[in-house]
Every structure is written in structure tokens, then in C-alpha cells.
Motif scaffolding. Structure first.
Motif, PDB file in Angstrom:
ATOM      1  N   THR A 195       0.847  -1.194   0.000  1.00 33.77           N
ATOM      2  CA  THR A 195       0.000   0.000   0.000  1.00 33.77           C
ATOM      3  C   THR A 195       0.884   1.246   0.000  1.00 33.77           C
ATOM      4  N   TYR A 196       0.771   2.043  -1.062  1.00 32.66           N
ATOM      5  CA  TYR A 196       1.598   3.254  -1.246  1.00 32.66           C
ATOM      6  C   TYR A 196       3.075   2.960  -0.944  1.00 32.66           C
ATOM      7  N   PRO A 197       3.695   2.039  -1.665  1.00 33.17           N
ATOM      8  CA  PRO A 197       5.082   1.654  -1.331  1.00 33.17           C
ATOM      9  C   PRO A 197       6.091   2.776  -1.546  1.00 33.17           C
ATOM     10  N   GLU A 198       5.741   3.821  -2.333  1.00 32.53           N
ATOM     11  CA  GLU A 198       6.680   4.901  -2.595  1.00 32.53           C
ATOM     12  C   GLU A 198       6.410   6.133  -1.734  1.00 32.53           C
ATOM     13  N   HIS A 199       5.375   6.093  -0.916  1.00 33.74           N
ATOM     14  CA  HIS A 199       5.057   7.253  -0.078  1.00 33.74           C
ATOM     15  C   HIS A 199       5.890   7.206   1.205  1.00 33.74           C
ATOM     16  N   GLY A 228     -14.898  -8.371   6.536  1.00 30.81           N
ATOM     17  CA  GLY A 228     -13.554  -8.645   7.050  1.00 30.81           C
ATOM     18  C   GLY A 228     -12.537  -7.712   6.439  1.00 30.81           C
ATOM     19  N   TYR A 229     -11.626  -8.269   5.651  1.00 35.88           N
ATOM     20  CA  TYR A 229     -10.609  -7.456   4.982  1.00 35.88           C
ATOM     21  C   TYR A 229     -10.623  -7.790   3.500  1.00 35.88           C
ATOM     22  N   CYS A 230     -10.590  -6.762   2.661  1.00 33.00           N
ATOM     23  CA  CYS A 230     -10.547  -6.952   1.218  1.00 33.00           C
ATOM     24  C   CYS A 230      -9.399  -6.130   0.654  1.00 33.00           C
ATOM     25  N   GLN A 231      -8.599  -6.771  -0.202  1.00 33.56           N
ATOM     26  CA  GLN A 231      -7.456  -6.071  -0.792  1.00 33.56           C
ATOM     27  C   GLN A 231      -7.957  -4.913  -1.649  1.00 33.56           C
ATOM     28  N   GLY A 232      -7.392  -3.764  -1.477  1.00 32.62           N
ATOM     29  CA  GLY A 232      -7.824  -2.559  -2.184  1.00 32.62           C
ATOM     30  C   GLY A 232      -8.385  -1.518  -1.241  1.00 32.62           C
ATOM     31  N   SER A 233      -9.053  -1.979  -0.178  1.00 34.48           N
ATOM     32  CA  SER A 233      -9.604  -1.023   0.790  1.00 34.48           C
ATOM     33  C   SER A 233      -8.500  -0.308   1.555  1.00 34.48           C
ATOM     34  N   ALA A 234      -7.298  -0.921   1.632  1.00 32.28           N
ATOM     35  CA  ALA A 234      -6.202  -0.285   2.372  1.00 32.28           C
ATOM     36  C   ALA A 234      -5.770   1.013   1.719  1.00 32.28           C
ATOM     37  N   PHE A 235      -5.943   1.141   0.391  1.00 27.13           N
ATOM     38  CA  PHE A 235      -5.555   2.379  -0.280  1.00 27.13           C
ATOM     39  C   PHE A 235      -6.465   3.538   0.151  1.00 27.13           C
ATOM     40  N   ILE A 236      -7.747   3.249   0.331  1.00 27.14           N
ATOM     41  CA  ILE A 236      -8.676   4.300   0.782  1.00 27.14           C
ATOM     42  C   ILE A 236      -8.340   4.708   2.218  1.00 27.14           C
ATOM     43  N   VAL A 237      -8.082   3.714   3.084  1.00 29.28           N
ATOM     44  CA  VAL A 237      -7.717   4.026   4.473  1.00 29.28           C
ATOM     45  C   VAL A 237      -6.395   4.781   4.523  1.00 29.28           C
ATOM     46  N   PHE A 314      -9.717   5.320  -8.104  1.00 29.88           N
ATOM     47  CA  PHE A 314      -8.598   5.811  -8.918  1.00 29.88           C
ATOM     48  C   PHE A 314      -7.324   6.041  -8.111  1.00 29.88           C
ATOM     49  N   LEU A 315      -7.272   5.602  -6.855  1.00 28.72           N
ATOM     50  CA  LEU A 315      -6.068   5.850  -6.044  1.00 28.72           C
ATOM     51  C   LEU A 315      -4.882   5.032  -6.539  1.00 28.72           C
ATOM     52  N   THR A 316      -5.135   3.897  -7.199  1.00 27.88           N
ATOM     53  CA  THR A 316      -4.038   3.102  -7.763  1.00 27.88           C
ATOM     54  C   THR A 316      -3.822   3.395  -9.240  1.00 27.88           C
ATOM     55  N   THR A 317      -4.583   4.327  -9.802  1.00 29.17           N
ATOM     56  CA  THR A 317      -4.462   4.650 -11.226  1.00 29.17           C
ATOM     57  C   THR A 317      -3.713   5.955 -11.443  1.00 29.17           C
ATOM     58  N   PHE A 318      -4.167   7.030 -10.782  1.00 30.61           N
ATOM     59  CA  PHE A 318      -3.576   8.345 -10.988  1.00 30.61           C
ATOM     60  C   PHE A 318      -2.612   8.688  -9.860  1.00 30.61           C
TER      61      PHE A 318
END
Length: 671
Positions: A195-199, A228-237, A314-318
Motif C-alpha cells: 500500500t503506497y510503497p513509494e510514499h 472482514g478485509y478486502c485487498q484494495g480497501s487499504a488504499f482508501i484508508v 482511482f487511487l491506484t491509477t492516478f
């Protein structure tokens, strides 16, 4: 004359001192109001803080002595110092208001802001302070402002206000949730590094960013165990944690999942994602028909490029600045912006995509599109609001998709049931084929025998009698079975299970299908027996013309023929008997199924009644707790009102004391 001059000087001094008193009173009251309400600094512009010099009243003398002018100069200097203190106080309050709103934010705003930025800050400050009124009366204007972008330092509080997450009871449970253990912890730990590996906030292992991200995801997996937990929701958090502390980020994420359709998107079935893909594909077909045909010809499905758009907004797109602007609008308007931006991106890239194959299009979506708007998101936002979006049509598409999915589920159930029935019928056909082969062997054996003895003739006569008796018994048994079947059908038709009528009708149709297929198998068996009988008759005709047998042998042949005929009828009767037994077994099974349905229904009714009683008792307890909470809240509000009144009274006392001091200063100056 000396007395007259003294009166003139006294008049000048009194008018001057009254002007000084008004000025000092105005300045002190302004400072006191700023201390009492720091948020007032957001309502005032920089020009409004300057203290204007009051115009002298007509009674004031038009000409002042040098002493008066010197006194006025000192007062103006004092006024300027007060103005400087006022500005510094306002800046301190403003910085105090904006501090602590983000874990990862810039240290402070630049002191040399442009007039446009300063006006934007003042406007958003006023909106935040008067949120309830603004949201009700100026909703369109707020949406327009959000589309233009929320200032960074206001983003945390504005996002909480947009989704109504600023006062959620679940916030108090957050610390307790962190002490619990979640079954999703291993999955969350595994995906945090992605999740955001370059931030800077998240890239280091076991950093503060990764730790708070893990906390929020773990807490939500405990609150909503179905998702529970779904991959992708971590980007929003992760984006929320860049703007606000983890408790506030947790509350906002819960609101997004509940009220913004994200929970349905992240469910294990992902049914909502399928709906979004269907709606988006229909929009492409309507607005970009050439591109739609090209996608179909290349087998380039919508989910191959658009699923991440809906799951991560779009957090993983732009890049983050552009995606954050899109997320601003998402907080205000929901998933509509994802449809708009997605279609706008396809419109801008239609010419390039039409020239590419599947692999080329995948590369284009992964490498070209993310960097098309590095200069700024305004062009993308403007293009997205030129897209035609019809909410009523989207509702219609949702109903169509639900109907299609329901039919698909019914077809899958029907296919599974038919496969099971087909397997059972194949087993029955194999059994019938074996019986048919056995009969054919017996016929062939009889054909091959050429010599018959008297004992064999007697044996054939006995077998003939026994065959006729068994045939009569079979007919009786068949009639009894048919009567039982009719009785079972009547009993089944009179069952009082009205709730399962549709299910029983489906099972009845299935039984009839099985019966029809079994009858077809029996018809084929009968046809085989008939063919064998024809072969036997032809064989007899050939043997009759070839040899001239004595009368005794002719009698034996006739008996043998009659015996074969009887045995063939016996085989047919046995087949019918087996068929009837099969129907009887099916009806008994049907009866057992209906009895089980009734028993389960009664048990469910009993359980539901118990649950209703339990929930009623629980509801009474909750109502009592609610009333108690309301009473406590009323007491707290009453206490807070009393405290506010006490503060106001103390403030009034202070203002009165200041006025007395001013009066005392004036008297001392006069003296």
C-alpha cells in the motif's frame, strides 16, 4: 478673559478625551471578542482588522493646540500597536485551529499566500463554522466548491462533515477493538507493504504509517466480520490517514462502507462490482459505440481495466494529487464521479485505443493513462462533467442486472438438478439393457435347441401355467400400485404447506420429467422385445418350410411359441410393475420431503417466535437505555448551558471592569 480661555481649553480637552475613550473602548472590545471566539478570525478579512479613526463630532473644535496634536499622535501609535497585537492573536488562533488535523501534512502555510488562496481559506472557514446552514441552504454551491478542490488544511474536517462522521459512537470503541484479535491480521500484514510503497509515510517497514494503517484495517475487520478485509480497501484508508488521525480515519471509513456502496463492493461475492461493471459497459456502448465494438472484438472485458477504478476510487491509477481531487468529489457525490471520470478517460484515449490489440490496450492503461494529467486535474474534472449521466437509467440498468443474475442462478440450479437426474436415469437404462440382454440370450438358447423330449414338453406346459399365473398376479399388483399412486397423489395435493407450493411444483415437474424419461426407456425395451419376437417368428417360418416335423413335434413347437409369447408378456408386465414401483417410491420420497418441509417450517416458526420474544425483551432494554441516555444528555446540555451562561456573565463582569478602568484612566488624565 482668563476665565474664558480656561473654559475653551477645558471644552477642547473634554471633546478630545471623549474621542480617546471611544477609540480605546472599541479596540478593547474587539480584542475581547477575538479571545472569546477564536473562530471569528476566519470570518474577518485582513482589511477588516485595521482600526479606522472615528470622525470628530460637529461639536469638536476644528483647530487643536500643539499639545492636543501630540496627544493624538501618541494615541494613534498606541492604536497601531493594538492592531498589530490583534493580528498576531488572530494568526495564533488560526494556526491552533488547523494543527493536529493530519498525521502527514505540511508544517505550516506560507506567510506570503496570494489573495486568491487567502479568500479561499476565509470562504472554507466560514463554510466549516456554519456547516449545518450551508449544507441545507447552499448545497449546490458547496458541490461546486468541492469540484474546484478542497484546500489541504481543510480536507480532514470537510471530509468528516461531508460523510457525517464527526460524532460517531463507534469512535469510543476503537481503542477496545485494537486490543482484540482479528482472523484477518495475517492478510492485512501481508498487504500493508504493497500500500503506497513509494510514499514516505508508508514505505518503511514497521513505520508509524504502516502501524496505524494496520490498526484501522484490523478494527474494521472486527466491526464488519462479513466483509472482514478486502485487498484494495487499504488504499482508501491510507489516503484518509494522510489527512487525519487514525480514530477519525476509522470513523470516516466506516461511513464510506455503510453509506457509499463500498461495503457491497468489498463483500466476498463482489456483487456490487459486477453491477458497476455492467452499468459502465452499457454507458460505453451508448456513448462510445466504436470503442465498445473494438473491446468486444478483442475480448477486452470491462473488469480487466475498470475494476480497480471502482475498488480504489482511482487511487491506484492516478498520482496522489489527482486522485485526491477525485476523492473530494466522491465524498460529496458518491460513485457517480467514478463513472464520469472513467468515461472521460476513455473518450480522451479513444483514438489510441482503437489502434491497439488487447496487450497494447493493457499497456496503455497501465503506463500511459496514469501520467496524462500530471499538469493538473482540472482538465479531467471538466471533461468528466461533460459526460451525460442519467441516474434514472442507472436504476433501470440495476434492475436489469438483478433480473439477469436471478435467471442465471435459477439456470445453474436447474442444470445441476438435471445432471443429477440424468446420472440416475443412465443407471436405470443400464439396468434395463442388462435385463434385455438376458432375455435375448434366453431366446437364442431356445432357438438353438432342436430336440425336445416329452419331459421337456411337460416342463414347458408347467412353465406356461406358472407364467399365466404370474401374469395375473402382476396385473393385480400393478392395479394395486396404481391405486396407491392415485392415493398418494391425492394426499400430496391436500398437504397444507402453502409456503412451499412453488418448490413442490418444481419437484413435481422434475418427477414427471424422470417418469417420462423412464417411460421412454421402457418403450425402447419393449421395442427391443418386439424386434426379438419378430426375429423368432421369421425363424419359425424358415424352419417350418424346411423340415416336416411329426405332429408331436409341431405340438411342442406351438407350446414353445406360446411359452415365449407368455414370457415376453411377462417381461413387459414386470417392466410395468418396476415402473409402478419406481413411481411409488418417488411418491413416497415426495411425501417424506413434504413432511420434512412441514417439520422444518414448524421448527423455524418456533425459533422465530423465540427470537421475536428475545428481541422484544432486548428492544425494551435498549429503549430503557436510550431514555436514560437522553436524560443524561439533557442534563449535560443543561449543565453546559449553565456553564456558558456563567462564562458570559464573567465576560460581562470583565468588560464592566475594563470600562471602569477606562473611566478611571480618563479621570486621572483629566486631573
Amino acid at each position: 478673559s482668563w476665565q474664558v480661555a480656561t473654559d475653551k481649553v477645558a471644552g477642547k480637552l473634554s471633546s478630545t478625551l471623549s474621542w480617546v475613550k471611544n477609540t480605546v473602548s472599541h479596540t478593547v472590545s474587539q480584542m475581547a471578542s477575538q479571545v472569546a471566539s477564536p473562530s471569528a478570525s476566519l470570518h474577518t478579512t485582513s482589511s477588516s482588522t485595521t482600526l479606522s479613526t472615528p470622525v470628530l463630532s460637529p461639536s469638536s473644535p476644528t483647530q487643536l493646540s500643539p499639545d492636543d496634536l501630540e496627544l493624538l499622535a501618541k494615541l494613534e501609535e498606541q492604536n497601531r500597536l493594538l492592531e498589530t497585537d490583534s493580528k498576531s492573536l488572530r494568526s495564533v488562533n488560526g494556526s491552533r485551529r488547523n494543527s493536529g488535523s493530519s498525521l502527514v501534512s505540511s508544517s505550516s502555510a506560507s506567510s506570503n499566500l496570494s489573495h486568491l488562496e487567502e479568500d479561499s481559506w476565509i470562504l472554507w472557514g466560514r463554510i466549516v463554522n456554519e456547516w449545518e446552514d450551508v449544507r441545507k441552504k447552499k448545497e449546490k454551491q458547496v458541490k461546486e466548491l468541492v469540484r474546484k478542490g478542497i484546500p489541504h488544511h481543510f480536507r480532514a474536517i470537510v471530509w468528516q462533515l461531508l460523510c457525517s462522521a464527526q460524532s460517531m459512537p463507534i469512535k469510543d470503541q476503537y481503542s477496545e477493538l485494537l486490543k482484540m484479535t482479528s482472523p484477518c491480521e495475517k492478510l492485512i500484514r501481508r498487504d500493508i507493504a504493497r500500500t503506497y510503497p513509494e510514499h514516505d509515510f508508508f514505505k518503511e517497514k514497521d513505520s508509524l504509517g504502516q502501524e496505524v494503517l494496520f490498526n484501522v484495517m484490523k478494527a474494521y475487520s472486527l466491526v464488519d466480520r462479513e466483509v472482514g478485509y478486502c485487498q484494495g480497501s487499504a488504499f482508501i484508508v491510507g489516503l484518509l490517514l494522510m489527512q487525519m488521525p487514525e480514530e477519525e480515519a476509522f470513523c470516516v471509513f466506516v461511513k464510506l462502507m455503510q453509506d457509499y456502496r463500498l461495503r457491497e463492493l468489498f463483500k466476498p461475492s463482489m456483487a456490487e462490482l459486477g453491477l458497476c461493471m455492467y452499468q459502465f459497459e452499457c454507458m460505453i456502448q451508448e456513448h462510445l459505440p466504436e470503442l465498445y465494438v473494438h473491446f468486444q472484438s478483442q475480448s477486452f472485458h470491462t473488469s480487466m481495466y475498470a475494476s480497480s477504478w471502482f475498488l480504489t476510487i482511482f487511487l491506484t491509477t492516478f498520482p496522489l494529487p489527482i486522485a485526491t481531487r477525485v476523492f473530494d468529489i466522491f465524498m460529496s457525490e458518491g460513485l457517480e464521479i467514478v463513472f464520469r471520470v472513467g468515461l472521460a478517460v476513455l473518450q480522451m484515449n479513444q483514438a489510441e485505443l482503437l489502434q491497439l490489440d488487447m496487450e497494447g490496450m493493457l499497456q496503455h492503461f497501465q503506463k500511459v493513462i496514469p501520467h496524462q494529467f500530471d499538469s493538473g486535474p482540472d482538465k479531467l474534472i471538466q471533461a468528466s462533467y461533460q459526460v451525460k449521466y442519467n441516474a434514472k437509467k442507472m436504476k433501470k440498468l440495476e434492475k436489469e442486472y438483478t433480473t439477469i443474475k436471478t435467471k442465471e442462478m435459477e439456470e445453474q440450479v436447474e442444470i445441476k438438478r438435471l445432471r443429477t437426474e440424468n446420472r440416475l436415469l443412465k443407471q436405470r437404462i443400464e439396468t434395463l439393457e442388462k435385463e434385455s440382454a438376458s432375455l435375448a440370450d434366453r431366446l437364442i438358447q431356445h432357438k438353438c435347441s432342436s430336440q425336445y423330449s416329452e419331459d421337456f414338453v411337460l416342463q414347458l406346459e408347467k412353465e406356461l401355467v406358472q407364467a399365466r399365473l404370474s401374469e395375473a398376479e402382476s396385473h393385480c399388483a400393478l392395479k394395486e400400485m396404481q391405486d396407491k399412486v392415485l392415493e398418494m397423489e391425492k394426499r400430496n395435493s391436500s398437504l397444507p404447506d402453502e409456503e412451499n407450493i412453488a418448490r413442490l411444483q418444481e419437484e413435481l415437474i422434475a418427477v414427471k420429467l424422470r417418469e417420462a424419461e423412464a417411460l421412454m426407456g421402457l418403450k425402447e425395451l419393449r421395442q427391443q422385445v418386439k424386434d426379438l419376437e419378430e426375429h423368432w417368428q421369421r425363424h419359425l417360418a424358415r424352419t417350418t418350410g424346411r423340415w416336416k416335423d411329426p405332429p408331436r413335434k409341431n405340438t411342442v413347437n406351438e407350446l414353445q411359441d406360446e411359452l415365449m409369447t407368455v414370457r415376453l408378456r411377462e417381461a413387459e408386465t414386470l417392466a410395468e410393475l418396476k415402473e409402478t414401483k419406481q413411481r411409488m417410491m418417488e411418491m413416497e420420497t415426495q411425501n417424506q420431503i413434504n413432511s420434512n418441509h412441514l417439520r422444518r417450517a414448524e421448527q423455524e416458526i418456533t425459533n422465530l417466535q423465540g427470537k421475536v420474544q428475545y428481541l422484544s425483551a432486548q428492544n425494551k432494554g435498549l429503549l430503557a437505555q436510550l431514555n436514560e441516555a437522553k436524560r443524561r444528555q439533557a442534563e449535560i446540555e443543561c449543565k453546559s448551558k449553565e456553564e456558558v451562561m456563567a462564562v458570559r456573565l464573567r465576560e460581562a463582569d470583565r468588560i464592566a471592569a475594563v470600562a471602569e478602568l477606562q473611566q478611571h484612566i480618563a479621570e486621572l488624565e483629566i486631573q
